[in-house]
Motif scaffolding. Structure first.
Motif: not given
Length: 408
Positions: A95-96, A351-355, A367-370
């Motif tokens: 993920y970026v 969206f309610n989450h990065v994924v 978590d915290g990656q992006c």
């Protein structure tokens, strides 16, 4: 009103049921494919129909002969079914982070992230917002394969993106909450003619939805259309009954990161009938969405604590996205409830989450990656667009007033 069935109305639904009585399966599928190609501005034979958009993505990725460690880069603002498709095809998902002002990749971060193992970039058009950086990426990384996630963007952009021939592939979705509602369904556009020929041959060998699944899909679309067209209580009651009877269609396996037993599948004929009816009136649907987006922009202009995404002239969004800022962001759920009560509009957090969604397997994300994607997912609200939305001056005034009061 609803955030689903945005292009489907009862007359379309009934015409589709009647049409099934006298139009055989093969002609119905061919007719839908032709209408879809006309909408997208591409030759009909460049499109392949699948049981879901991500199934088309999987079928394409599966033909790339990916090796262990080969990477597919995704934006840190996507749905879990997209990284699942890459994972099922044997790719490593990375993920970026995104730019919160565009909801697509933070381009400098993306340019830095590409390495020798990167094979594919998935380019999103979230909410129907246009693809960005395509020419830069093609010039900088000519060896990479570029696939557009156009699940939210069926004909939504002012210029036909497929006509640029800068992409290697693109996939579309026709599920309950997408630009067309057929229950399940999707399409894949492929530029390379030899790869397309191989995929077309393989697609004919794919299984079809079972009779039970087709029944579930039909009943589920029916219940959603009830709620979308104003019978909200009846629609929810119908869905509750269908759930208890095991007749409400669900994709719980994919939300858990598991590949279903039959994946991919062919598009089912019922979806083609429903999709064709919606495409016949799709120019009007797009124009309505454009007008509604402008109305939201004007109603929310200059409002403290609310940032709307800039909508290019001529774009037809699937939903109208806005970000809460400052004190409003910390009270998102309460504000969402207040907006619904004040206006009667269904307000979403998609969206309610990065994924997306919260509680899914979140394939491979840490978590915290992006952080920018996480911030957007934590502060995003979206407003409905489409054929079941009625935006009166009074309703828009209540929308603005409610947000002003929340800020006070």
């Amino acid at each position: 009103m609803s955030l689903v069935c945005t292009a489907l109305t009862w007359p379309m639904w009934w015409r589709a049921q009647l049409d099934r009585l006298w139009t055989p399966a093969a002609p119905a599928l061919q007719r839908f494919q032709q209408a879809l190609a006309d909408e997208l501005g591409c030759p009909t034979d460049e499109l392949l129909l699948y049981g879901a958009g991500r199934m088309g993505l999987y079928a394409w990725l599966d033909q790339l002969a990916l090796q262990p460690g080969d990477e597919v880069i995704l934006p840190a603002y996507t749905c879990v079914v997209v990284p699942n498709a890459a994972h099922f095809a044997g790719a490593t998902v990375r993920y970026v982070d995104i730019d919160p002002h565009t909801l697509t990749y933070d381009l400098p971060r993306l340019l830095e992230a590409v390495n020798a193992r990167t094979r594919v970039l998935v380019l999103p058009a979230n909410y129907g917002l246009p693809l960005l950086g395509l020419d830069t990426l093609r010039a900088r990384f000519p060896q990479l394969l570029l696939v557009a996630d156009l699940a939210h963007a069926l004909g939504s952009m002012p210029e036909p993106v497929l006509a640029t021939r800068s992409l290697d592939a693109a996939f579309f979705s026709f599920e309950f909450s997408k630009c067309l509602t057929t229950g399940m369904g999707g399409a894949l556009w492929v530029r390379d003619p030899e790869l397309r020929k191989t995929l077309a041959s393989q697609r004919l060998q794919l299984p079809v939805f079972s009779l039970r699944q087709r029944l579930q899909l039909g009943m589920t679309v029916f219940s959603h259309l009830l709620a979308a067209s104003g019978a909200v209580t009846l629609g929810r009651w119908t869905q509750g009954v269908l759930r208890r009877l095991g007749l409400l269609y669900a994709t719980s396996e994919e939300l858990s990161g598991l590949r279903p037993a039959h994946y991919p599948l062919q598009l089912h004929t019922g979806a083609a009938h429903l999709g064709w009816q919606q495409l016949r009136a799709y120019a009007g649907t797009k124009q309505l969405r454009r007008e509604q987006a402008i109305a939201y922009q004007q109603a929310l202009a200059g409002l403290a604590g609310v940032r709307c995404m800039p909508v290019p002239d001529g774009a037809a969004l699937l939903r109208f996205p806005l970000l809460l800022e400052g004190a409003l962001a910390a009270r998102r759920k309460a504000i969402m409830q207040a907006l619904q009560e004040a206006t009667g509009l269904p307000v979403g957090m998609w969206f309610n989450h990065v994924v997306h969604p919260v509680g899914s397997s979140g394939h491979g994300y840490v978590d915290g990656q992006c952080p920018q994607g996480e911030q957007v997912a934590a502060t995003m609200l979206n407003l409905p667009l489409g054929r079941h939305v009625r935006l009166s001056a009074a309703r828009l005034a209540r929308l603005r007033q409610c947000l002003q009061e929340a800020q006070a």
